[in-house]
Every structure is written in structure tokens, then in C-alpha cells.
Write a protein that holds these residues in place. Structure first.
Motif, PDB file in Angstrom:
ATOM      1  N   ASP A  45       0.909  -0.984  -0.200  1.00  0.00           N
ATOM      2  CA  ASP A  45       0.323   0.081   0.390  1.00  0.00           C
ATOM      3  C   ASP A  45       1.062   1.409   0.152  1.00  0.00           C
ATOM      4  O   ASP A  45       1.167   1.176   1.245  1.00  0.00           O
ATOM      5  CB  ASP A  45      -0.280   0.091   1.274  1.00  0.00           C
ATOM      6  CG  ASP A  45      -2.080  -1.510   1.127  1.00  0.00           C
ATOM      7  OD1 ASP A  45      -2.865  -1.439  -0.160  1.00  0.00           O
ATOM      8  OD2 ASP A  45      -2.373  -1.490   2.560  1.00  0.00           O
ATOM      9  N   PHE A  46       0.803   2.440  -0.904  1.00  0.00           N
ATOM     10  CA  PHE A  46       1.179   3.207  -0.897  1.00  0.00           C
ATOM     11  C   PHE A  46       0.913   4.570   0.290  1.00  0.00           C
ATOM     12  O   PHE A  46      -0.196   3.932   0.681  1.00  0.00           O
ATOM     13  CB  PHE A  46       0.858   4.664  -2.434  1.00  0.00           C
ATOM     14  CG  PHE A  46       1.591   3.693  -2.595  1.00  0.00           C
ATOM     15  CD1 PHE A  46       2.987   3.102  -3.688  1.00  0.00           C
ATOM     16  CD2 PHE A  46       0.685   3.734  -3.850  1.00  0.00           C
ATOM     17  CE1 PHE A  46       3.445   3.034  -4.672  1.00  0.00           C
ATOM     18  CE2 PHE A  46       0.774   2.928  -5.638  1.00  0.00           C
ATOM     19  CZ  PHE A  46       2.396   2.574  -6.332  1.00  0.00           C
ATOM     20  N   ARG A  47       1.516   5.204   0.233  1.00  0.00           N
ATOM     21  CA  ARG A  47       1.495   6.459   2.142  1.00  0.00           C
ATOM     22  C   ARG A  47       0.232   6.362   1.843  1.00  0.00           C
ATOM     23  O   ARG A  47      -0.234   6.946   0.587  1.00  0.00           O
ATOM     24  CB  ARG A  47       2.749   6.968   2.066  1.00  0.00           C
ATOM     25  CG  ARG A  47       4.265   6.267   2.192  1.00  0.00           C
ATOM     26  CD  ARG A  47       4.353   7.955   3.162  1.00  0.00           C
ATOM     27  NE  ARG A  47       6.445   7.537   2.604  1.00  0.00           N
ATOM     28  CZ  ARG A  47       7.011   8.028   3.537  1.00  0.00           C
ATOM     29  NH1 ARG A  47       7.123   8.610   3.927  1.00  0.00           N
ATOM     30  NH2 ARG A  47       8.179   7.867   2.953  1.00  0.00           N
ATOM     31  N   GLY A  48      -0.421   6.450   2.851  1.00  0.00           N
ATOM     32  CA  GLY A  48      -2.396   7.361   2.388  1.00  0.00           C
ATOM     33  C   GLY A  48      -3.421   6.546   1.444  1.00  0.00           C
ATOM     34  O   GLY A  48      -4.323   6.723   1.722  1.00  0.00           O
ATOM     35  N   TYR A  49      -2.551   4.684   1.930  1.00  0.00           N
ATOM     36  CA  TYR A  49      -3.807   4.238   0.957  1.00  0.00           C
ATOM     37  C   TYR A  49      -3.592   2.700   1.784  1.00  0.00           C
ATOM     38  O   TYR A  49      -2.393   2.210   2.777  1.00  0.00           O
ATOM     39  CB  TYR A  49      -2.978   3.270  -0.139  1.00  0.00           C
ATOM     40  CG  TYR A  49      -3.622   5.224  -1.135  1.00  0.00           C
ATOM     41  CD1 TYR A  49      -4.656   5.073  -1.405  1.00  0.00           C
ATOM     42  CD2 TYR A  49      -2.327   5.800  -1.384  1.00  0.00           C
ATOM     43  CE1 TYR A  49      -4.746   6.107  -2.663  1.00  0.00           C
ATOM     44  CE2 TYR A  49      -2.592   6.895  -2.066  1.00  0.00           C
ATOM     45  CZ  TYR A  49      -4.097   7.223  -2.651  1.00  0.00           C
ATOM     46  OH  TYR A  49      -4.182   8.048  -3.596  1.00  0.00           O
ATOM     47  N   TYR A  59       8.117  12.549   0.486  1.00  0.00           N
ATOM     48  CA  TYR A  59       8.520  11.705   0.150  1.00  0.00           C
ATOM     49  C   TYR A  59       8.075  11.459  -1.365  1.00  0.00           C
ATOM     50  O   TYR A  59       7.627  12.165  -2.080  1.00  0.00           O
ATOM     51  CB  TYR A  59       8.003  10.221   1.086  1.00  0.00           C
ATOM     52  CG  TYR A  59       5.973  10.114   0.830  1.00  0.00           C
ATOM     53  CD1 TYR A  59       5.858   9.436  -0.136  1.00  0.00           C
ATOM     54  CD2 TYR A  59       5.448  11.159   1.627  1.00  0.00           C
ATOM     55  CE1 TYR A  59       4.295   9.641  -0.102  1.00  0.00           C
ATOM     56  CE2 TYR A  59       4.213  11.318   0.983  1.00  0.00           C
ATOM     57  CZ  TYR A  59       3.835  10.236   0.305  1.00  0.00           C
ATOM     58  OH  TYR A  59       1.847  10.565  -0.041  1.00  0.00           O
ATOM     59  N   ARG A  60       9.050  10.225  -1.994  1.00  0.00           N
ATOM     60  CA  ARG A  60       8.506   9.549  -3.409  1.00  0.00           C
ATOM     61  C   ARG A  60       7.902   7.969  -3.405  1.00  0.00           C
ATOM     62  O   ARG A  60       8.659   7.552  -2.472  1.00  0.00           O
ATOM     63  CB  ARG A  60      10.200   9.893  -4.120  1.00  0.00           C
ATOM     64  CG  ARG A  60       9.966  11.233  -4.593  1.00  0.00           C
ATOM     65  CD  ARG A  60      11.137  11.382  -5.788  1.00  0.00           C
ATOM     66  NE  ARG A  60      12.788  10.842  -4.714  1.00  0.00           N
ATOM     67  CZ  ARG A  60      13.697  11.038  -6.056  1.00  0.00           C
ATOM     68  NH1 ARG A  60      13.226  11.879  -6.430  1.00  0.00           N
ATOM     69  NH2 ARG A  60      14.749   9.668  -5.563  1.00  0.00           N
ATOM     70  N   ASP A  61       7.025   8.364  -3.862  1.00  0.00           N
ATOM     71  CA  ASP A  61       6.916   6.248  -3.804  1.00  0.00           C
ATOM     72  C   ASP A  61       7.437   5.496  -4.613  1.00  0.00           C
ATOM     73  O   ASP A  61       7.727   4.410  -3.972  1.00  0.00           O
ATOM     74  CB  ASP A  61       4.709   5.953  -4.688  1.00  0.00           C
ATOM     75  CG  ASP A  61       3.778   7.159  -4.282  1.00  0.00           C
ATOM     76  OD1 ASP A  61       4.033   7.084  -2.713  1.00  0.00           O
ATOM     77  OD2 ASP A  61       3.259   8.193  -4.283  1.00  0.00           O
ATOM     78  N   ALA A  62       8.212   5.973  -5.462  1.00  0.00           N
ATOM     79  CA  ALA A  62       8.872   4.983  -6.553  1.00  0.00           C
ATOM     80  C   ALA A  62       9.679   5.241  -4.874  1.00  0.00           C
ATOM     81  O   ALA A  62      10.335   3.870  -5.367  1.00  0.00           O
ATOM     82  CB  ALA A  62       9.508   5.261  -7.138  1.00  0.00           C
ATOM     83  N   ASP A  64      10.002   4.428  -1.936  1.00  0.00           N
ATOM     84  CA  ASP A  64       9.605   3.638  -0.717  1.00  0.00           C
ATOM     85  C   ASP A  64       9.381   2.309  -1.672  1.00  0.00           C
ATOM     86  O   ASP A  64       9.679   1.508  -0.667  1.00  0.00           O
ATOM     87  CB  ASP A  64       8.002   3.889  -0.394  1.00  0.00           C
ATOM     88  CG  ASP A  64       7.797   5.442   0.579  1.00  0.00           C
ATOM     89  OD1 ASP A  64       8.737   5.684   1.092  1.00  0.00           O
ATOM     90  OD2 ASP A  64       6.901   5.686   0.695  1.00  0.00           O
ATOM     91  N   VAL A  65       9.133   1.340  -2.401  1.00  0.00           N
ATOM     92  CA  VAL A  65       8.744   1.117  -3.185  1.00  0.00           C
ATOM     93  C   VAL A  65      10.943   0.093  -2.958  1.00  0.00           C
ATOM     94  O   VAL A  65      11.030  -1.166  -2.696  1.00  0.00           O
ATOM     95  CB  VAL A  65       7.991   0.881  -4.659  1.00  0.00           C
ATOM     96  CG1 VAL A  65       8.244  -0.687  -5.728  1.00  0.00           C
ATOM     97  CG2 VAL A  65       6.211   1.171  -4.359  1.00  0.00           C
ATOM     98  N   HIS A 177       1.117  15.791   1.486  1.00  0.00           N
ATOM     99  CA  HIS A 177       2.588  15.691   0.286  1.00  0.00           C
ATOM    100  C   HIS A 177       1.804  14.581  -0.742  1.00  0.00           C
ATOM    101  O   HIS A 177       0.894  14.070  -0.855  1.00  0.00           O
ATOM    102  CB  HIS A 177       3.722  14.958   1.232  1.00  0.00           C
ATOM    103  CG  HIS A 177       4.141  15.868   2.525  1.00  0.00           C
ATOM    104  ND1 HIS A 177       4.599  16.881   1.821  1.00  0.00           N
ATOM    105  CD2 HIS A 177       3.885  15.546   3.439  1.00  0.00           C
ATOM    106  CE1 HIS A 177       5.330  17.676   2.936  1.00  0.00           C
ATOM    107  NE2 HIS A 177       4.715  16.911   4.337  1.00  0.00           N
ATOM    108  N   ASP A 178       2.956  15.052  -1.479  1.00  0.00           N
ATOM    109  CA  ASP A 178       2.290  14.068  -3.179  1.00  0.00           C
ATOM    110  C   ASP A 178       3.347  12.957  -3.067  1.00  0.00           C
ATOM    111  O   ASP A 178       4.028  13.677  -3.517  1.00  0.00           O
ATOM    112  CB  ASP A 178       1.939  14.622  -4.539  1.00  0.00           C
ATOM    113  CG  ASP A 178       1.499  13.782  -5.766  1.00  0.00           C
ATOM    114  OD1 ASP A 178       1.656  12.586  -5.231  1.00  0.00           O
ATOM    115  OD2 ASP A 178       0.739  14.498  -5.904  1.00  0.00           O
ATOM    116  N   GLY A 179       3.328  12.021  -2.870  1.00  0.00           N
ATOM    117  CA  GLY A 179       4.299  10.966  -3.472  1.00  0.00           C
ATOM    118  C   GLY A 179       4.770  11.166  -5.313  1.00  0.00           C
ATOM    119  O   GLY A 179       5.819  10.017  -5.559  1.00  0.00           O
ATOM    120  N   ALA A 180       3.763  11.347  -6.071  1.00  0.00           N
ATOM    121  CA  ALA A 180       4.470  11.289  -7.249  1.00  0.00           C
ATOM    122  C   ALA A 180       6.180  11.674  -8.172  1.00  0.00           C
ATOM    123  O   ALA A 180       6.092  13.320  -7.072  1.00  0.00           O
ATOM    124  CB  ALA A 180       3.279  11.433  -8.247  1.00  0.00           C
TER     125      ALA A 180
END
Length: 250
Positions: A45-49, A59-62, A64-65, A177-180
Motif C-alpha cells: 500500500d502506498f502512503r495514505g492507502y 517522500y517519493r513513492d518509487a 518507498d518501493v 504531500h504528493d509522492g508522485a
């Protein structure tokens, strides 16, 4: 922050990245079948999901992965991404192509595209519902807009519930925040992993066009449009997408 995740099966790793309309539960129809085919299936789950809180730091979602792969000791993985999950997969591949063994991108997004009239109207309607604090209505809108005509009532209800859960998690954050991230499009030429880009004929042009464009950007990409699909084909015809992914990942 550690992303919430689960692992099913053993073998080469495939990481399933969800749409921002959903969470990792969107892959329930595919998880066990992909594991039974000989893959180690990781869903997060991405942050916030889902079960991952939004958090309060940039943060950046990539990233985190990638951190999750490092924590699991995975040097290389196939990435399966739906919509925004596809964009996160491309961002990861652009920055760390050696970490990616394959890319399966279902209706992926790319940054920098001018929004279509359909997407602009959807944004307007969702904003109105948010301003009225009708978050359940906004979640229902997302289920209506993003699922194609093949989706049944139970699937629409499940998507609305996942989206409403995400709204609640994100509203609980003290900062937004937007992780994109922007993707270095030129860097995709260095991604030599095989790639499958899927689009749906009933989807918005904002996602059909990027999928069709990916064979120009990724050296080993092929594009396939599904005439029956909307934006979330893995939920609209689960068994067909399970077969498609199983064949591609093997």
C-alpha cells in the motif's frame, strides 16, 4: 516509513502496485493465481492507502518501493502497476533500471500531459464533493468514473470502499504531500526489461495515449488495447487479466 505489504508464494518476485483509486486489495483476484504460477507476489500500500498511514514528511513513492525491495533482500523484481502504480513503476525503472526484470503497466499515467475534457470534468465534480465534505459521494464518483462497463455492482462497491478509506487516511495527515515525481522520459531508453503496456478502449485519453506511446520510449515494450476495458481492467475482467499477466511474466 515502512509500507504495509504482504507476500504470497515463492520464486521470482513480482511487485503489484495499485491505482490511487484503490489499495493493494485491488489485486485480490490475481494474487493467488500468480503465486500458484511460481511467483513470489509482493503487494504493498502506498502512503495514505490501505493499511499505510499518510505520514507527515516529504517522500517519493518509487523510493518507498525501492526501500521495500531492499528490506526484503530483492535485487530485481517484475513490477506490475495499475494507473498511478504504473507511473510509480516507470519512475522506479527510470532511476534504477537494473532493479527491474519486467514491467506490466495497466492504463499507466505519465506526467506532463495536458488533461482532457473528461478528466477536467471529473476533477471539477470531485472537487465539488470534497468542498461539500461528501467524501462518500466522492468515493462513489471514483468508482463510477474509473471502472468500465464490465464491472459489476460488487466491484464498484469494493472500489468505493477502498477510495473512501484512502480519503480518510489522507485527511488524517497533518500535512499534505504528493509522492508522485516527474519521470526522466529520456532515461526510459536505458530500461531493457520486457514491458507490456495495456490500455482500455473505454478509458480516458489521458491514459490511452501514454500506454500507446510507451513502445516509443521503452526499447522492449509492446502495447495492447483491450476493447472491453475501462481504467481498471484487472477488476473488470479479473480472470482475463490474470491470464495475461501470467503469460507475460513467464
Amino acid at each position: 516509513m515502512t509500507l504495509a505489504y504482504d507476500i504470497t508464494g515463492t520464486g521470482p518476485t513480482a511487485v503489484l502496485l495499485h491505482s490511487t483509486v484503490c489499495d493493494r486489495r485491488m489485486w485480490d483476484p490475481q494474487r493467488q493465481a500468480l503465486a500458484d504460477s511460481g511467483l513470489r507476489v509482493v503487494r504493498c500500500d502506498f502512503r495514505g492507502y490501505g493499511e499505510t498511514p499518510a505520514g507527515d514528511a516529504p517522500y517519493r513513492d518509487a523510493d518507498d518501493v525501492l526501500d521495500l525491495l531492499d528490506a526484503l533482500g530483492v535485487e530485481q523484481a517484475a513490477l506490475v502497476g495499475a494507473s498511478y502504480g504504473g507511473r510509480a513503476a516507470l519512475a522506479l525503472a527510470a532511476r534504477a533500471p537494473h532493479r527491474v526484470s519486467a514491467l506490466a503497466l495497466l492504463c499507466p499515467a505519465l506526467p506532463g500531459e495536458e488533461p482532457s475534457a473528461r478528466l477536467t470534468e471529473y476533477d471539477r465534480r470531485e472537487t465539488e464533493l470534497f468542498e461539500a465534505e461528501d467524501f462518500a459521494g466522492a468515493a462513489q464518483l471514483n468508482a463510477e468514473v474509473w471502472l468500465g462497463p464490465e464491472a459489476d455492482a460488487a466491484t464498484r462497491a469494493a472500489v468505493a470502499e477502498m477510495q473512501l478509506n484512502a480519503f480518510r487516511r489522507q485527511l488524517a495527515a497533518t500535512e499534505e504531500h504528493d509522492g508522485a515525481e516527474d519521470i526522466d522520459i529520456s532515461a526510459l531508453a536505458a530500461v531493457h526489461a520486457p514491458a507490456l503496456a495495456v490500455s482500455g478502449a473505454h478509458d480516458m485519453p489521458d491514459f490511452r495515449a501514454p500506454a500507446a506511446r510507451l513502445p516509443e520510449l521503452l526499447p522492449r515494450a509492446v502495447h495492447r488495447e483491450l476493447p472491453w476495458a475501462g481504467h481498471l481492467p484487472s477488476l473488470e475482467r479479473p480472470s482475463e487479466i490474470t491470464g495475461l499477466l501470467t503469460d507475460f511474466l513467464h
